[in-house]
Design a protein around this motif. Sequence first.
Motif, PDB file in Angstrom:
ATOM      1  N   THR A   1      84.556 -10.561 -38.930  1.00 53.04           N
ATOM      2  CA  THR A   1      84.357 -11.708 -39.827  1.00 53.04           C
ATOM      3  C   THR A   1      82.886 -11.744 -40.256  1.00 53.04           C
ATOM      4  O   THR A   1      82.027 -11.089 -39.653  1.00 53.04           O
TER       5      THR A   1
ATOM      6  N   SER B   1      92.700  -7.026 -37.398  1.00 52.25           N
ATOM      7  CA  SER B   1      91.781  -7.999 -36.795  1.00 52.25           C
ATOM      8  C   SER B   1      91.263  -7.610 -35.414  1.00 52.25           C
ATOM      9  O   SER B   1      90.180  -8.051 -35.037  1.00 52.25           O
TER      10      SER B   1
ATOM     11  N   GLY C   1      90.674 -10.360 -42.295  1.00 52.31           N
ATOM     12  CA  GLY C   1      90.348 -11.645 -41.682  1.00 52.31           C
ATOM     13  C   GLY C   1      91.401 -12.712 -41.931  1.00 52.31           C
ATOM     14  O   GLY C   1      91.295 -13.827 -41.429  1.00 52.31           O
TER      15      GLY C   1
ATOM     16  N   SER D   1      81.972 -18.491 -42.555  1.00 48.72           N
ATOM     17  CA  SER D   1      81.732 -17.423 -41.573  1.00 48.72           C
ATOM     18  C   SER D   1      83.000 -16.827 -40.972  1.00 48.72           C
ATOM     19  O   SER D   1      82.950 -15.762 -40.360  1.00 48.72           O
ATOM     20  N   THR D   2      84.143 -17.492 -41.144  1.00 49.62           N
ATOM     21  CA  THR D   2      85.369 -16.935 -40.563  1.00 49.62           C
ATOM     22  C   THR D   2      86.137 -16.037 -41.544  1.00 49.62           C
ATOM     23  O   THR D   2      87.187 -15.491 -41.207  1.00 49.62           O
ATOM     24  N   THR D   3      85.611 -15.867 -42.747  1.00 50.67           N
ATOM     25  CA  THR D   3      86.242 -14.960 -43.727  1.00 50.67           C
ATOM     26  C   THR D   3      86.103 -13.514 -43.241  1.00 50.67           C
ATOM     27  O   THR D   3      85.088 -13.133 -42.663  1.00 50.67           O
ATOM     28  N   GLY D   4      87.097 -12.693 -43.534  1.00 56.33           N
ATOM     29  CA  GLY D   4      87.036 -11.279 -43.157  1.00 56.33           C
ATOM     30  C   GLY D   4      86.141 -10.495 -44.109  1.00 56.33           C
ATOM     31  O   GLY D   4      86.219 -10.669 -45.332  1.00 56.33           O
TER      32      GLY D   4
ATOM     33  N   HIS E   1      92.076 -14.430 -44.635  1.00 56.57           N
ATOM     34  CA  HIS E   1      91.616 -15.583 -45.411  1.00 56.57           C
ATOM     35  C   HIS E   1      92.163 -15.627 -46.820  1.00 56.57           C
ATOM     36  O   HIS E   1      91.932 -16.607 -47.527  1.00 56.57           O
TER      37      HIS E   1
ATOM     38  N   TRP F   1      94.793 -18.132 -42.707  1.00 57.02           N
ATOM     39  CA  TRP F   1      93.959 -19.319 -42.988  1.00 57.02           C
ATOM     40  C   TRP F   1      94.719 -20.383 -43.774  1.00 57.02           C
ATOM     41  O   TRP F   1      94.640 -21.567 -43.472  1.00 57.02           O
TER      42      TRP F   1
ATOM     43  N   LYS G   1      86.824  -4.648 -34.242  1.00 58.10           N
ATOM     44  CA  LYS G   1      85.695  -5.583 -34.325  1.00 58.10           C
ATOM     45  C   LYS G   1      84.320  -4.939 -34.201  1.00 58.10           C
ATOM     46  O   LYS G   1      83.330  -5.643 -34.025  1.00 58.10           O
TER      47      LYS G   1
END
Length: 473
Positions: free
Chosen positions: A125, A104, A85, A146-149, A87, A46, A107
């Motif tokens: 995520t 990653s 993620g 929302s894209t944070t792991g 981040h 990120w 899922k």
Amino acid sequence: MGLNLAKLSGGTTAISQEMLDALKARVRGIVLTDHDEGYDAARSVWNGMIDRRPGIIVRCAGAADVMAAVDFARETGAVLSVRGGGHNIAGSAVCDNGVMVDLSPMKSVRIDPFARTARVEPGVTLGEFDREAQSFGLVTPTGINSTTGIAGLTLGGGFGWISRKFGLTADNLISTDVVTADGQLVRASEAESPDLFWAIRGGGGNFGVVTSFEFRLHRLGPEVMSGLIVYPLSQATDMLKRYREIMAAAPDELSCWFVMRSAPPLPFLPQMVHGTGIIAFAACYAGPMDAAEVAMKPLREMGQPIADVIGPHPFAGWQAVLDPLLTPGARNYWKSHSFTTLNDGAIATLVEYAGKLPSPECELACAQLGGAINRVSAKATAYPHRDIGFVLNIHTRWREPADDAECIAWARSLFESCKPYATGGVYVNFMPEEEKDRVASAYLGNSERLAAIKAKYDPHNLFRMNQNIRPTP
Ligand SMILES: Cc1cc2nc3c(=O)[nH]c(=O)nc-3n(C[C@H](O)[C@H](O)[C@H](O)COP(=O)(O)OP(=O)(O)OC[C@H]3O[C@@H](n4cnc5c(N)ncnc54)[C@H](O)[C@@H]3O)c2cc1C
């Protein structure tokens, strides 16, 4: 093959093609080196400031692959990093010339709506998790982007819009599967390996690689009362003093964070406001709409805002509302302080620095904590900050390397100026790479116990690409 893997950093053993082939044969996922397609995508994270090149990336398909990668790193002595993620602001997911365990691809999310639990793999995520859980009207508290792991967030503690009601993300863990430094899979829960379970709830990735998280879920949604109330920066001091009073009496269901920044071109803001200084209060109520109306009324009557877009919104949508401002790839440098309360000195300092932002994407973001988080003892889990009301995150964000010095200097100066008002503790997930001397402030009174548990599960400090806890000798 043209590769020189003999020089894996930290490595004691030269890596031969045979060793690499044996690793590839053992894993179900994909093993990448810098010649392979997908290598650059897998190593990018990120924060655009981070540009590291692992020697080997193991894109894991399951726990067995994690065990293989951990064995490989331990046996060759190579540096190991773990990516969820991607981040983390410090970029600790990626190592230079070592082995990167890339989780990653893992899922899977399995919701059990009857038991109200979730089984979550570490590549998930926050948005992916919410999508599954909200299909059943269920939640667990996570973070605001929302894209944070979910993996790194949980292991550091994890808080967001509904944590005052439901606690930290880590407080909602029931059990985990952890691959430890010896390559074995251990179940950690209150009943099994309780010391490890204690340590991973706030101690970050220091103790092993978590391959599965089991969470407790709560009923909430599909809609929550939520939204933004925006004022010109010129009114920030007054508004923050009112906000402080209102939130001191607020129920756990209500959370309100604030951000001071330059107004982005959001459709609900008049065009003449775009690019000018604003303070935005972001509020969410984790409960019924009628109670939300009552609880939010004082916040909505603080003054004459530029915009008030509080209303019922889908919970999963609200969880992603700030995503457009937090896209990957920009240059980012963060500094963070914790406060028990926001006193007048802290407010004056924040407002002063909000008036001299070094780039249009920089912001001072302040999370409101308390409530259920603080009713847990500081010794109950490794996360020790159970007495703070607010966490400041100085989100310094810009595009051009030429602006690095100016932006970083602004963040450091603001950080120093806020010090007299802060607790001295720091949330481990908001620490930039350089803060090695501040690690004890992340674990506070739990540091000694963490070091002893580290010595038991990772005596040779294989998991050291993190805010590192040194094993007790
Ligand atoms: C835009 C943005 C918004 C954020 N908002 C919030 C927020 O609202 N609330 C909050 O609490 N935090 C927030 N954070 C901080 C976030 O919690 C941390 O950045 C966290 O480390 C991210 O986890 P990740 O899996 O994405 O990170 P990664 O960079 O992939 O991992 C970070 C570190 O965690 C460890 N790790 C990751 N996965 C595992 C695993 N499965 N097993 C063992 N160790 C592992 C490793 O040490 C790794 O280096 C935010 C971060 C960003 C960039």
